[in-house]
Design a protein around this motif. Structure first.
Motif, PDB file in Angstrom:
ATOM      1  N   ARG A 185      47.776  21.752 -77.755  1.00 27.13           N
ATOM      2  CA  ARG A 185      46.708  20.825 -78.144  1.00 27.13           C
ATOM      3  C   ARG A 185      47.222  19.384 -78.185  1.00 27.13           C
ATOM      4  O   ARG A 185      46.505  18.441 -77.851  1.00 27.13           O
ATOM      5  N   SER A 186      48.473  19.210 -78.586  1.00 33.80           N
ATOM      6  CA  SER A 186      49.045  17.872 -78.582  1.00 33.80           C
ATOM      7  C   SER A 186      49.175  17.330 -77.166  1.00 33.80           C
ATOM      8  O   SER A 186      48.965  16.136 -76.909  1.00 33.80           O
ATOM      9  N   VAL A 187      49.501  18.214 -76.215  1.00 35.83           N
ATOM     10  CA  VAL A 187      49.566  17.794 -74.814  1.00 35.83           C
ATOM     11  C   VAL A 187      48.187  17.365 -74.325  1.00 35.83           C
ATOM     12  O   VAL A 187      48.037  16.335 -73.643  1.00 35.83           O
ATOM     13  N   ASP A 188      47.179  18.156 -74.684  1.00 34.17           N
ATOM     14  CA  ASP A 188      45.812  17.775 -74.290  1.00 34.17           C
ATOM     15  C   ASP A 188      45.404  16.443 -74.929  1.00 34.17           C
ATOM     16  O   ASP A 188      44.753  15.605 -74.282  1.00 34.17           O
ATOM     17  N   ALA A 189      45.797  16.247 -76.183  1.00 37.96           N
ATOM     18  CA  ALA A 189      45.466  14.986 -76.847  1.00 37.96           C
ATOM     19  C   ALA A 189      46.173  13.804 -76.186  1.00 37.96           C
ATOM     20  O   ALA A 189      45.595  12.717 -76.030  1.00 37.96           O
ATOM     21  N   ALA A 190      47.433  14.014 -75.795  1.00 38.78           N
ATOM     22  CA  ALA A 190      48.164  12.950 -75.107  1.00 38.78           C
ATOM     23  C   ALA A 190      47.515  12.625 -73.764  1.00 38.78           C
ATOM     24  O   ALA A 190      47.382  11.456 -73.379  1.00 38.78           O
ATOM     25  N   ARG A 191      47.103  13.668 -73.047  1.00 35.39           N
ATOM     26  CA  ARG A 191      46.452  13.457 -71.758  1.00 35.39           C
ATOM     27  C   ARG A 191      45.135  12.706 -71.926  1.00 35.39           C
ATOM     28  O   ARG A 191      44.844  11.754 -71.189  1.00 35.39           O
ATOM     29  N   GLN A 192      44.345  13.113 -72.918  1.00 34.10           N
ATOM     30  CA  GLN A 192      43.073  12.449 -73.146  1.00 34.10           C
ATOM     31  C   GLN A 192      43.266  11.011 -73.634  1.00 34.10           C
ATOM     32  O   GLN A 192      42.532  10.102 -73.238  1.00 34.10           O
ATOM     33  N   GLY A 193      44.276  10.793 -74.478  1.00 30.93           N
ATOM     34  CA  GLY A 193      44.552   9.435 -74.932  1.00 30.93           C
ATOM     35  C   GLY A 193      44.958   8.520 -73.801  1.00 30.93           C
ATOM     36  O   GLY A 193      44.541   7.358 -73.736  1.00 30.93           O
ATOM     37  N   THR A 194      45.786   9.056 -72.882  1.00 30.18           N
ATOM     38  CA  THR A 194      46.166   8.257 -71.720  1.00 30.18           C
ATOM     39  C   THR A 194      44.957   7.949 -70.851  1.00 30.18           C
ATOM     40  O   THR A 194      44.809   6.821 -70.346  1.00 30.18           O
ATOM     41  N   ARG A 195      44.081   8.942 -70.676  1.00 32.91           N
ATOM     42  CA  ARG A 195      42.873   8.713 -69.869  1.00 32.91           C
ATOM     43  C   ARG A 195      41.968   7.672 -70.527  1.00 32.91           C
ATOM     44  O   ARG A 195      41.433   6.787 -69.856  1.00 32.91           O
ATOM     45  N   ASP A 196      41.811   7.771 -71.841  1.00 37.16           N
ATOM     46  CA  ASP A 196      40.968   6.791 -72.543  1.00 37.16           C
ATOM     47  C   ASP A 196      41.576   5.392 -72.470  1.00 37.16           C
ATOM     48  O   ASP A 196      40.854   4.395 -72.327  1.00 37.16           O
ATOM     49  N   LEU A 197      42.900   5.321 -72.564  1.00 34.83           N
ATOM     50  CA  LEU A 197      43.555   4.012 -72.476  1.00 34.83           C
ATOM     51  C   LEU A 197      43.353   3.390 -71.105  1.00 34.83           C
ATOM     52  O   LEU A 197      43.045   2.198 -70.985  1.00 34.83           O
ATOM     53  N   ALA A 198      43.524   4.200 -70.057  1.00 35.79           N
ATOM     54  CA  ALA A 198      43.313   3.678 -68.703  1.00 35.79           C
ATOM     55  C   ALA A 198      41.867   3.268 -68.488  1.00 35.79           C
ATOM     56  O   ALA A 198      41.572   2.243 -67.863  1.00 35.79           O
ATOM     57  N   LEU A 199      40.927   4.066 -69.032  1.00 31.84           N
ATOM     58  CA  LEU A 199      39.515   3.732 -68.882  1.00 31.84           C
ATOM     59  C   LEU A 199      39.169   2.443 -69.620  1.00 31.84           C
ATOM     60  O   LEU A 199      38.364   1.630 -69.137  1.00 31.84           O
TER      61      LEU A 199
END
Length: 403
Positions: free
Chosen positions: A260-274
């Motif tokens: 779940r932490s990996v998924d959160a990191a992935r989503q955070g990176t996507r949100d940051l790029a967006l």
């Protein structure tokens, strides 16, 4: 509306080149104002001296020598001005060929003019005037101008006492005053150009600094985001490793938490790029218009006041893609962009003049736009006429209208 990568690269390079020329039009115009002022002053000097010699009854040979030699010296100024624009502040007293040729022409003209007229002032002015274009170090040019002006005043006084007859007309005094003032007027003109260049370089440096600071900010945000999540994941995996032997269920729970932490990191990176990629739609339209204008296209823009409420995730990429297509395949003379609200839908339209020979594209660009708009519940319409091409996109206002 797509083309091969090589053709696209060549077309974009040409558009960027035209854009740079258009954006630098202001500084180029100022440069030509500077050139015009300097060459006008020198041309007037040659004309005044030729008229003064003719009014004093000098021989035709002397008048022709001063007039023709002055024109050759005047033409050499264009070489100096070209060299002056290309040099940098680090190239001080570099023996550049154009400068050496211009100095030689000025020395020869001054020698001939001084001999045929008998005037010290006329013999020295060309060489002093040409030396004003040398790349003097900071603060040295002012001292050189002061010393040169003082020398010309002394020579003017000597000529007035020894050479110029007592009953000479006002043309002699006008030519003398013009000769004494020419170096200072030239330096003032060049100083204004140097100030403009300094300001332009400072503006470019400021832009690069702002871009560097933005990169550092993005790098800091990415570091903080990824560093936090990676530290948590490392601790969870380490705990799972310790519990694997004695408590497999607890170890499995920690592995799930790490996932779940990996998924959160992935989503955070996507949100940051967006967050860094997202641009308000009015700004998207304005950027598209600026890009078209930079390529030499006349653009008319119509944007509703509440256009920032339109779905940017759908229309943003559409605006960028259609602008690129207009640059690649349009005629490049005019374009019209509009983003308006039409009843229960947002309507984006870009219309531009068609090229004389439209490429036989495979339609991949339009197909990609159509898929993106259809995913947002909208429609795409294209119109192709003899002299124009238009793309009209409609997207529902409410999310319920999208699929």
């Amino acid at each position: 509306m797509s083309t091969s990568p090589v053709q696209a690269a060549d077309t974009e390079t040409a558009a960027q080149r035209r854009g740079r020329l258009r954006l630098s039009r202001g500084i180029t115009a100022t440069w030509w104002y500077t050139v015009s002022a300097v060459v006008f002053l020198e041309f007037m000097l040659v004309a005044v001296w030729t008229g003064a010699l003719a009014g004093a009854g000098r021989s035709t040979a002397a008048i022709a020598a001063v007039g023709l030699g002055g024109l050759v010296w005047w033409v050499s100024t264009f070489l100096l001005m070209r060299d002056y624009r290309q040099r940098t502040e680090h190239e001080q007293f570099v023996p550049r060929p154009l400068v050496l040729v211009s100095l030689l022409i000025a020395a020869c003209f001054g020698l001939i003019a001084g001999l045929v007229s008998g005037l010290w002032l006329l013999g020295v002015v060309p060489l002093i005037q040409t030396s004003m274009f040398l790349n003097w170090p900071s603060g040295v040019r002012l001292r050189v101008v002061i010393a040169a002006t003082a020398l010309l005043v002394v020579l003017w006084f000597i000529d007035g006492r020894l050479v110029v007859p007592p009953g000479a007309g006002s043309a002699w005094w006008l030519s003398g005053f013009f000769s004494v003032s020419l170096p200072s007027m030239t330096v003032l003109t060049l100083w204004w150009w140097d100030v403009l260049i300094t300001v332009d370089r400072a503006r470019a440096s400021e832009s690069r600094l702002a871009a560097t600071q933005e990169r550092l900010r993005v790098a800091t945000d990415v570091h903080d985001l990824q560093g936090h999540h990676l530290q948590v994941i490392a601790l969870q995996l380490e705990l799972a490793e310790r519990l694997m032997t004695n408590d497999p269920d607890a170890a499995f729970t920690q592995l799930q938490a790490a996932r779940r932490s990996v998924d959160a990191a992935r989503q955070g990176t996507r949100d940051l790029a967006l967050r860094f990629r997202s641009v308000p739609l009015p700004d998207e339209v304005a950027n598209a218009a600026d890009l078209l204008r930079a390529a030499g296209t006349s653009v008319k823009v119509t944007v509703d006041a509440d256009a920032d409420q339109a779905p940017a995730s759908v229309l943003g990429p559409v605006i960028r893609e259609t602008t690129t297509n207009a640059l690649r395949h349009g005629g490049g003379r005019w374009a019209r962009l509009s983003l308006t609200r039409d009843a229960d839908a947002w309507r984006y339209e870009i219309e531009n003049d068609a090229a004389e020979a439209l490429p036989s594209a495979d339609g991949a660009g339009l197909e990609g736009i159509a898929r993106r708009v259809e995913d947002g519940g909208g429609t795409v319409e294209t119109r192709r006429g003899g002299q124009e091409f238009a793309v009209v996109v409609r997207v529902p206002v409410s999310p319920e209208g999208s699929r």
